[in-house]
Scaffold this motif. Structure first.
Motif, PDB file in Angstrom:
ATOM      1  N   GLY A  17       0.808  -1.228   0.000  1.00 17.14           N
ATOM      2  CA  GLY A  17       0.000   0.000   0.000  1.00 17.14           C
ATOM      3  C   GLY A  17       0.831   1.262   0.000  1.00 17.14           C
ATOM      4  O   GLY A  17       0.650   2.128   0.854  1.00 17.14           O
ATOM      5  N   ALA A  74      -7.617  -0.447   5.181  1.00 19.80           N
ATOM      6  CA  ALA A  74      -7.848   0.997   5.199  1.00 19.80           C
ATOM      7  C   ALA A  74      -6.623   1.717   5.736  1.00 19.80           C
ATOM      8  O   ALA A  74      -5.722   1.103   6.327  1.00 19.80           O
ATOM      9  CB  ALA A  74      -9.077   1.327   6.059  1.00 19.80           C
ATOM     10  N   SER A  75      -6.603   3.017   5.532  1.00 18.74           N
ATOM     11  CA  SER A  75      -5.542   3.880   6.052  1.00 18.74           C
ATOM     12  C   SER A  75      -6.160   5.015   6.854  1.00 18.74           C
ATOM     13  O   SER A  75      -7.259   5.482   6.538  1.00 18.74           O
ATOM     14  CB  SER A  75      -4.702   4.471   4.914  1.00 18.74           C
ATOM     15  OG  SER A  75      -3.965   3.487   4.240  1.00 18.74           O
ATOM     16  N   ALA A 120     -15.302   5.461  -0.005  1.00 14.51           N
ATOM     17  CA  ALA A 120     -14.111   5.013   0.712  1.00 14.51           C
ATOM     18  C   ALA A 120     -14.006   5.584   2.116  1.00 14.51           C
ATOM     19  O   ALA A 120     -13.262   5.049   2.940  1.00 14.51           O
ATOM     20  CB  ALA A 120     -12.860   5.392  -0.080  1.00 14.51           C
ATOM     21  N   ARG A 150     -11.061   3.675   3.334  1.00 11.53           N
ATOM     22  CA  ARG A 150     -10.968   2.286   2.899  1.00 11.53           C
ATOM     23  C   ARG A 150     -10.148   2.196   1.611  1.00 11.53           C
ATOM     24  O   ARG A 150     -10.259   3.050   0.732  1.00 11.53           O
ATOM     25  CB  ARG A 150     -12.378   1.732   2.678  1.00 11.53           C
ATOM     26  CG  ARG A 150     -12.427   0.242   2.407  1.00 11.53           C
ATOM     27  CD  ARG A 150     -13.854  -0.251   2.251  1.00 11.53           C
ATOM     28  NE  ARG A 150     -14.539  -0.388   3.545  1.00 11.53           N
ATOM     29  CZ  ARG A 150     -15.482   0.407   3.995  1.00 11.53           C
ATOM     30  NH1 ARG A 150     -15.859   1.448   3.264  1.00 11.53           N
ATOM     31  NH2 ARG A 150     -16.054   0.194   5.154  1.00 11.53           N
ATOM     32  N   GLN A 151      -9.326   1.170   1.510  1.00 11.61           N
ATOM     33  CA  GLN A 151      -8.482   0.985   0.331  1.00 11.61           C
ATOM     34  C   GLN A 151      -9.257   0.225  -0.743  1.00 11.61           C
ATOM     35  O   GLN A 151      -9.354  -0.998  -0.714  1.00 11.61           O
ATOM     36  CB  GLN A 151      -7.189   0.269   0.727  1.00 11.61           C
ATOM     37  CG  GLN A 151      -6.339   1.096   1.678  1.00 11.61           C
ATOM     38  CD  GLN A 151      -5.031   0.429   2.057  1.00 11.61           C
ATOM     39  OE1 GLN A 151      -4.727  -0.665   1.622  1.00 11.61           O
ATOM     40  NE2 GLN A 151      -4.250   1.093   2.889  1.00 11.61           N
ATOM     41  N   THR A 153     -10.468  -0.015  -5.111  1.00 13.29           N
ATOM     42  CA  THR A 153      -9.915   0.095  -6.458  1.00 13.29           C
ATOM     43  C   THR A 153     -10.955   0.782  -7.340  1.00 13.29           C
ATOM     44  O   THR A 153     -12.064   0.255  -7.499  1.00 13.29           O
ATOM     45  CB  THR A 153      -9.574  -1.295  -7.034  1.00 13.29           C
ATOM     46  OG1 THR A 153      -8.648  -1.951  -6.164  1.00 13.29           O
ATOM     47  CG2 THR A 153      -8.958  -1.162  -8.413  1.00 13.29           C
ATOM     48  N   ALA A 155      -8.000   3.502  -5.942  1.00 14.50           N
ATOM     49  CA  ALA A 155      -7.728   4.022  -4.612  1.00 14.50           C
ATOM     50  C   ALA A 155      -8.224   5.460  -4.477  1.00 14.50           C
ATOM     51  O   ALA A 155      -8.120   6.259  -5.410  1.00 14.50           O
ATOM     52  CB  ALA A 155      -6.228   3.970  -4.328  1.00 14.50           C
ATOM     53  N   ARG A 157      -7.471   8.800  -2.670  1.00 15.30           N
ATOM     54  CA  ARG A 157      -6.306   9.414  -2.047  1.00 15.30           C
ATOM     55  C   ARG A 157      -6.722  10.624  -1.207  1.00 15.30           C
ATOM     56  O   ARG A 157      -7.864  11.092  -1.303  1.00 15.30           O
ATOM     57  CB  ARG A 157      -5.311   9.830  -3.136  1.00 15.30           C
ATOM     58  CG  ARG A 157      -4.935   8.678  -4.059  1.00 15.30           C
ATOM     59  CD  ARG A 157      -3.949   9.100  -5.124  1.00 15.30           C
ATOM     60  NE  ARG A 157      -4.356  10.295  -5.852  1.00 15.30           N
ATOM     61  CZ  ARG A 157      -3.865  10.632  -7.042  1.00 15.30           C
ATOM     62  NH1 ARG A 157      -3.001   9.845  -7.657  1.00 15.30           N
ATOM     63  NH2 ARG A 157      -4.251  11.744  -7.639  1.00 15.30           N
ATOM     64  N   ARG A 181      -0.017   9.886   6.331  1.00 15.93           N
ATOM     65  CA  ARG A 181      -0.642   8.617   6.696  1.00 15.93           C
ATOM     66  C   ARG A 181      -0.134   8.215   8.081  1.00 15.93           C
ATOM     67  O   ARG A 181       1.060   8.093   8.311  1.00 15.93           O
ATOM     68  CB  ARG A 181      -0.327   7.518   5.687  1.00 15.93           C
ATOM     69  CG  ARG A 181      -0.912   6.184   6.115  1.00 15.93           C
ATOM     70  CD  ARG A 181      -1.283   5.283   4.972  1.00 15.93           C
ATOM     71  NE  ARG A 181      -0.157   4.911   4.136  1.00 15.93           N
ATOM     72  CZ  ARG A 181      -0.286   4.240   2.973  1.00 15.93           C
ATOM     73  NH1 ARG A 181      -1.485   3.922   2.536  1.00 15.93           N
ATOM     74  NH2 ARG A 181       0.767   3.926   2.261  1.00 15.93           N
ATOM     75  N   GLN A 184      -2.095   1.978   8.979  1.00 16.43           N
ATOM     76  CA  GLN A 184      -2.753   1.081   8.040  1.00 16.43           C
ATOM     77  C   GLN A 184      -3.181  -0.166   8.808  1.00 16.43           C
ATOM     78  O   GLN A 184      -2.600  -0.495   9.837  1.00 16.43           O
ATOM     79  CB  GLN A 184      -1.815   0.637   6.912  1.00 16.43           C
ATOM     80  CG  GLN A 184      -1.345   1.711   5.975  1.00 16.43           C
ATOM     81  CD  GLN A 184      -0.585   1.120   4.796  1.00 16.43           C
ATOM     82  OE1 GLN A 184      -1.171   0.506   3.910  1.00 16.43           O
ATOM     83  NE2 GLN A 184       0.723   1.313   4.782  1.00 16.43           N
TER      84      GLN A 184
END
Length: 203
Positions: A17, A74-75, A120, A150-151, A153, A155, A157, A181, A184
């Motif tokens: 990630g 997620a981040s 996300a 949430r990660q 597709t 993504a 940002r 960040r 994670q």
């Protein structure tokens, strides 16, 4: 470090990630395959000594099976917005959470792409910059948004979250925001993140 076979061997290393260009991070993870068993603390010391200033290796644990990438759901991002009052930021973020869909556009190498930034965003809160003294005139002009994303597709940002705030509340920071960040991991029931290395420590 182990290398792949063939005419063009590559080191067996995988970044999990990786953070987008232009943001800071306190929570990067990497998987490395070694040719021999090493004590994790010794490995950290050796690798950290080779790192440039400002890039600090904090911990290593032996992999206990399973993909580390699968634990990164997620981040948590810390977005600092100088010139934006916390109350203004709080109201804008509330509008974002109330929306079902917030579409933003991002320029990619294949042209403009529309993504749903709201899908996300898991949770978030607005903080005040504790480094600014309450007695200073600008104490109320640095809102900080800590948001769990949430990660997916494609993504979503940090700049997409800022674009979503612009869409729902016309929020335009007078200067570029700083994104960092902070963590994670897997999502828990409260919208927080669990430690992705916990299963390896137990093993």
């Amino acid at each position: 470090m182990a290398y792949s076979q063939g005419f063009n061997p590559h080191p067996k290393i995988s970044w999990i990630g990786a953070a987008p260009t232009g943001v800071a991070s306190e929570a990067e993870y990497v998987e490395i395959q070694l040719v021999e068993v090493l004590d994790p603390e010794e490995l950290v010391a050796v690798l950290d000594a080779a790192m440039p200033p400002g890039l600090d290796l904090l911990e290593a644990v032996p992999a206990d099976g399973g993909s580390l990438a699968d634990r990164m759901e997620a981040s948590a991002w810390r977005l600092e917005l100088p010139g934006v009052a916390p109350d203004t930021l709080r109201a804008a973020f509330a509008k974002l959470l109330e929306a079902e869909v917030v579409e933003v556009e991002r320029l990619t190498k294949h042209g403009m792409r529309t993504i749903d930034a709201r899908a996300a965003v898991v949770t978030g809160r607005v903080e005040v910059d504790s480094a600014v003294s309450p007695s200073t005139p600008d104490a109320d002009l640095c809102g900080i948004l800590v948001v769990v994303v949430r990660q997916l597709t494609p993504a979503v940002r940090p700049d997409d979250v800022l674009s979503a705030l612009r869409v729902v509340a016309a929020l335009e920071p007078p200067v570029p925001a700083k994104a960092t960040r902070m963590a994670q991991g897997r999502l828990d029931d409260s919208g927080g993140l669990s430690d992705p290395l916990a299963p390896d420590r137990v093993g």
